[in-house]
Structures are given as C-alpha cells and as structure tokens.
Design a protein around this motif. Structure first.
Motif, short mmCIF file in Angstrom:
data_model
loop_
_atom_site.label_atom_id
_atom_site.label_comp_id
_atom_site.label_asym_id
_atom_site.label_seq_id
_atom_site.Cartn_x
_atom_site.Cartn_y
_atom_site.Cartn_z
N ILE A 14 59.97 36.40 77.51
CA ILE A 14 60.09 35.03 77.01
C ILE A 14 61.56 34.63 76.90
N VAL A 15 61.89 33.49 77.51
CA VAL A 15 63.24 32.93 77.43
C VAL A 15 63.14 31.51 76.87
N ALA A 16 64.28 31.00 76.42
CA ALA A 16 64.30 29.70 75.76
C ALA A 16 65.34 28.78 76.38
N VAL A 17 64.96 27.52 76.51
CA VAL A 17 65.89 26.47 76.95
C VAL A 17 66.03 25.47 75.81
N PRO A 18 67.26 25.22 75.33
CA PRO A 18 67.43 24.22 74.26
C PRO A 18 66.85 22.87 74.65
N TRP A 19 66.15 22.24 73.73
CA TRP A 19 65.49 20.97 74.04
C TRP A 19 66.50 19.90 74.44
N VAL A 20 67.66 19.89 73.85
CA VAL A 20 68.65 18.87 74.18
C VAL A 20 69.06 18.97 75.64
N LEU A 60 66.78 21.98 86.14
CA LEU A 60 66.82 23.24 86.86
C LEU A 60 67.37 24.33 85.95
N VAL A 61 66.67 25.47 85.92
CA VAL A 61 67.02 26.57 85.01
C VAL A 61 67.18 27.85 85.81
N SER A 62 68.28 28.55 85.61
CA SER A 62 68.50 29.87 86.21
C SER A 62 68.48 30.92 85.11
N VAL A 63 67.80 32.02 85.39
CA VAL A 63 67.71 33.13 84.44
C VAL A 63 68.27 34.37 85.10
N TYR A 86 63.92 28.35 87.92
CA TYR A 86 62.76 27.64 87.43
C TYR A 86 63.09 26.15 87.35
N ARG A 87 62.05 25.35 87.26
CA ARG A 87 62.23 23.90 87.19
C ARG A 87 61.34 23.35 86.09
N ILE A 88 61.92 22.49 85.25
CA ILE A 88 61.15 21.82 84.21
C ILE A 88 60.99 20.37 84.61
N VAL A 89 59.73 19.95 84.78
CA VAL A 89 59.43 18.57 85.18
C VAL A 89 58.48 17.97 84.14
N THR A 90 58.12 16.71 84.35
CA THR A 90 57.18 16.06 83.44
C THR A 90 55.92 15.70 84.19
N GLY A 91 54.83 15.66 83.45
CA GLY A 91 53.53 15.33 84.03
C GLY A 91 52.44 15.59 83.01
N ALA A 92 51.20 15.67 83.48
CA ALA A 92 50.07 15.95 82.60
C ALA A 92 50.03 17.46 82.38
N ALA A 93 50.63 17.90 81.29
CA ALA A 93 50.76 19.33 81.02
C ALA A 93 49.40 19.96 80.72
N PRO A 94 49.08 21.10 81.34
CA PRO A 94 47.81 21.77 81.07
C PRO A 94 47.83 22.49 79.74
N GLU A 95 46.66 22.84 79.23
CA GLU A 95 46.57 23.69 78.05
C GLU A 95 46.49 25.15 78.50
N PHE A 96 47.11 26.03 77.73
CA PHE A 96 47.12 27.44 78.07
C PHE A 96 46.38 28.22 76.99
N PRO A 97 45.60 29.22 77.39
CA PRO A 97 44.93 30.04 76.38
C PRO A 97 45.95 30.78 75.54
N PRO A 98 45.68 30.98 74.27
CA PRO A 98 46.67 31.62 73.40
C PRO A 98 46.91 33.08 73.78
N ARG A 99 48.20 33.43 73.83
CA ARG A 99 48.60 34.83 74.00
C ARG A 99 49.36 35.32 72.77
N VAL A 156 70.26 32.52 80.21
CA VAL A 156 69.65 31.26 80.68
C VAL A 156 70.73 30.20 80.84
N SER A 157 70.75 29.57 82.01
CA SER A 157 71.69 28.47 82.24
C SER A 157 70.94 27.29 82.83
N VAL A 158 71.34 26.10 82.43
CA VAL A 158 70.72 24.85 82.88
C VAL A 158 71.68 24.15 83.78
#
Length: 365
Positions: free
Chosen positions: A39-45, A24-27, A98-111, A362-364
C-alpha cells in the motif's frame, strides 16, 4: 460478470484515450526485495493539482497496463480527504507507473475491516485478508477481566471473518478459516506498549473509548483512549492509534502519552519457543499448541535497541516523549497460513523491517 468487467475496462480505456491524463504517479523501489501489492499513498492535494475534477467518489487508479486497482480515500477521522492509497507492485530496484483519473469509481470488496463489538463486552476487533486482532473494552473490565494487551485471531482465509465469528460465537475452534487460540490475560499480549519503570512493565487497563478514523476497503484505522493510570509515581494518559493495511501482517501503532519515560513493546511468552532479538526487532515463534500449530508474533521499533526478556515478556525498548507520537509495528502469523517454521517467520520479519526503513518512494508528475 465478465461482460460487465469488459464494459468497465472499455469505459476506462475510452476515458484515457479521450485525453484525460489525470495524475501520473511513479513508485520506485529502493530495495532488492520484490514489493508486491504494497500500500502506497498519494497526497490528496497532489491529485487535485493533476485533475481538478477529482473528488472522493470518482477517483480511479489504473496500472500501466490499464487495469483498475482497488483504492481508498483516507480521511484520518476528519471530513477532508488527506490522501489516496492503493496497492503498488514494483520489481527490485525498479519503478512502476500508475495513473489516477476520474470516472464512475467501482466498489471494492473489503480487504481490511474493523468495528466496535458491543455484543461481546465492548471488544474492538479488526482484521485484513491475512490476520485478525482485538482489544478489550470497558464492559469486559467491569466483569473483572482487565487487559490492555493485543489479542490475535489467526486466519487462513482472505475473507473477513469478524462478523461471522462473533455471530456464531464459536471462534475458539478452527472450522477451516482459523480461530482465536491466543492467550492474553493480564499481559501486553501480541505487542502492546507500556511504561517501563524500575525494570517493571506497568500495565494499563482496558480502553474506555474508541474512534474509527478510516473504514476500508484497504485500511482500517482507529483510535483508543485509556483511563489515566499510575506509572512510577505519576499519572499517565494514553491514546493508541492503530492501522492495518490489506495484505500486511503488521499493525502500525502510534502511542501518544502526556509523560516522558522509558517504554517497551512487549510480547508475552507462552513457553519455550524460538526467539530472535536484534536492534529494534523482536520475533517469537511460539511452541506447538496441540492441533493449532505455531503462532508467530513480532514487534519492530524503528531505531530501537536490542531487546531482552523480563516480566514474562520479550521486551523491545522505546523512548516516549510527552506529546510526541511514538510509532512502531506489531504483527503476527501462523504456521497454518504461510509460515513453515521459525526461520521463515524470522526472515519475513527482517524483510518487513527493511521495508519500513526503506519505504516505496512515490512521486507525482
């Protein structure tokens, strides 16, 4: 297409309903500005702490409403994930979840996109969904054309145009998507940095090597290395790290020098335009260029002093220490793509400077 989107949404909803709370991520927005798709960032760890199954191929970012957002795992030129970025929208002084979950991630067109262009004398060109840029490489220098300045490709389309424009070879004419009408020459162009010695801008040469750090779809990041050159009687070695995020008009540029000296980020003057210079901020609205409208350029040096004009440039001071990264921002806009006049551009640049000084928090949890 609509059926596929509905199926995807149902799958994600089922994933969450089954108890996969993920990360769970709060911005939070510390400003009175409405921050849209920033654009915001969440540390991978921290993602791993919330969901041990996460890997770069299966992470999905959901809004509070359950919508799937585009995202990108940042590697910063390495093989290990560093962070996950995604666009956040937050009301003034508000908070969005926001919520970060796992699954079959879609592809996104390049921006955001960029590449080395050997077919055009070693250019390095990059863009996002609102603006484009390029810098010049060794094959062009071998012809006698020398510049370490930043070139602008003006756009009025969200499409990626770099490949098409190089393929067609007709990017100096506007065919409805934009054009390259910016003149760099032997200058700093649209915001490059250089040593400033005895009131003189010391220009380097074209880059000699490149390294792509991240390739989109939301951020293009790369590193350019330059051959040693003389500045004030000493030899200077320089590396330039550039990143451009989707939706942003400004590059984030980090300069790495092996010497300490006074430096400037410069915008070349193309006539009697309108100028704004405040502490750490220079904005320039170029004069009308025939049918191509007005080009707008700006530099933001956090914590910097008020700039001045010299050597045919608008200069914004910066202090460089040997081996210490010096980060600043250089960007551009166009009167045919969202900016009605100089006042609108100046307001935009001031707002960007505030967003840099007061980033989304950003806080997790």
């Amino acid at each position: 297409m609509k059926k596929n989107v509905m199926v995807w949404a149902a799958c994600v909803a089922g994933l969450v309903a089954c108890g996969d709370r993920g990360t769970l991520v709060s911005v939070a927005n510390p400003t009175e500005q409405f921050r849209e798709n920033e654009i915001v960032a969440v540390p991978w760890v921290e993602i791993g702490a919330g969901h041990t199954e996460a890997d770069p191929q299966n992470v999905i970012v959901l809004s509070a409403a359950g919508d799937t957002l585009p995202s990108q795992v940042i590697f910063d030129g390495g093989e290990t994930p560093v962070e996950l970025i995604f666009p956040a929208t937050v009301e003034a002084s508000g908070t969005s979840d926001y919520r970060i979950v796992t699954g079959a991630a879609p592809e996104f067109p390049p921006r955001a996109y960029g590449r080395y262009v050997p077919e055009r004398l070693d250019d390095f060109a990059w863009e996002n969904d609102r603006i484009g840029f390029r810098m010049y490489g060794p094959a062009l220098e071998a012809t006698g054309e020398i510049s370490n300045g930043i070139d602008i490709w003006l756009k009025r389309t969200e499409e990626m145009v770099v490949d098409q424009w190089y393929r067609d070879g007709d990017y100096h004419t506007d065919h409805g998507k934009g054009l390259d009408c910016y003149k760099v020459g032997r200058t700093l162009g649209a915001g490059a940095m250089a040593p400033y010695v005895h009131d003189t801008v010391v220009l380097g040469n074209n880059y000699v090597s490149y390294r792509i750090l991240d390739r989109g779809p939301l951020r293009i990041a790369f590193e350019l290395a330059y051959a040693p050159y003389e500045a004030g009687g000493v030899t200077v070695n320089e590396k330039r790290i550039v990143s451009l995020d989707a939706g942003d008009a400004f590059n984030r540029i980090t300069e790495l020098y092996d010497r300490s000296f006074d430096a400037v980020a410069g915008i070349v003057l193309h006539g009697e335009g309108e100028v704004l210079q405040e502490e750490g901020l220079t904005a320039y609205w170029e004069p009308q260029q025939s049918d191509n409208g007005h080009t707008a350029v700006a530099v933001i040096v956090p914590g910097g002093a008020v700039g001045h004009e010299n050597c045919g440039h608008l200069l914004t001071p910066a202090t460089v220490e040997a081996g210490v990264p010096c980060t600043y921002y250089a960007g551009a806009g166009w009167s045919k793509a969202g900016f009605a006049d100089a006042a609108a551009w100046f307001d935009f640049v001031r707002a960007k400077a505030e967003r840099i000084a007061r980033p989304l928090q950003v806080s997790v949890r």
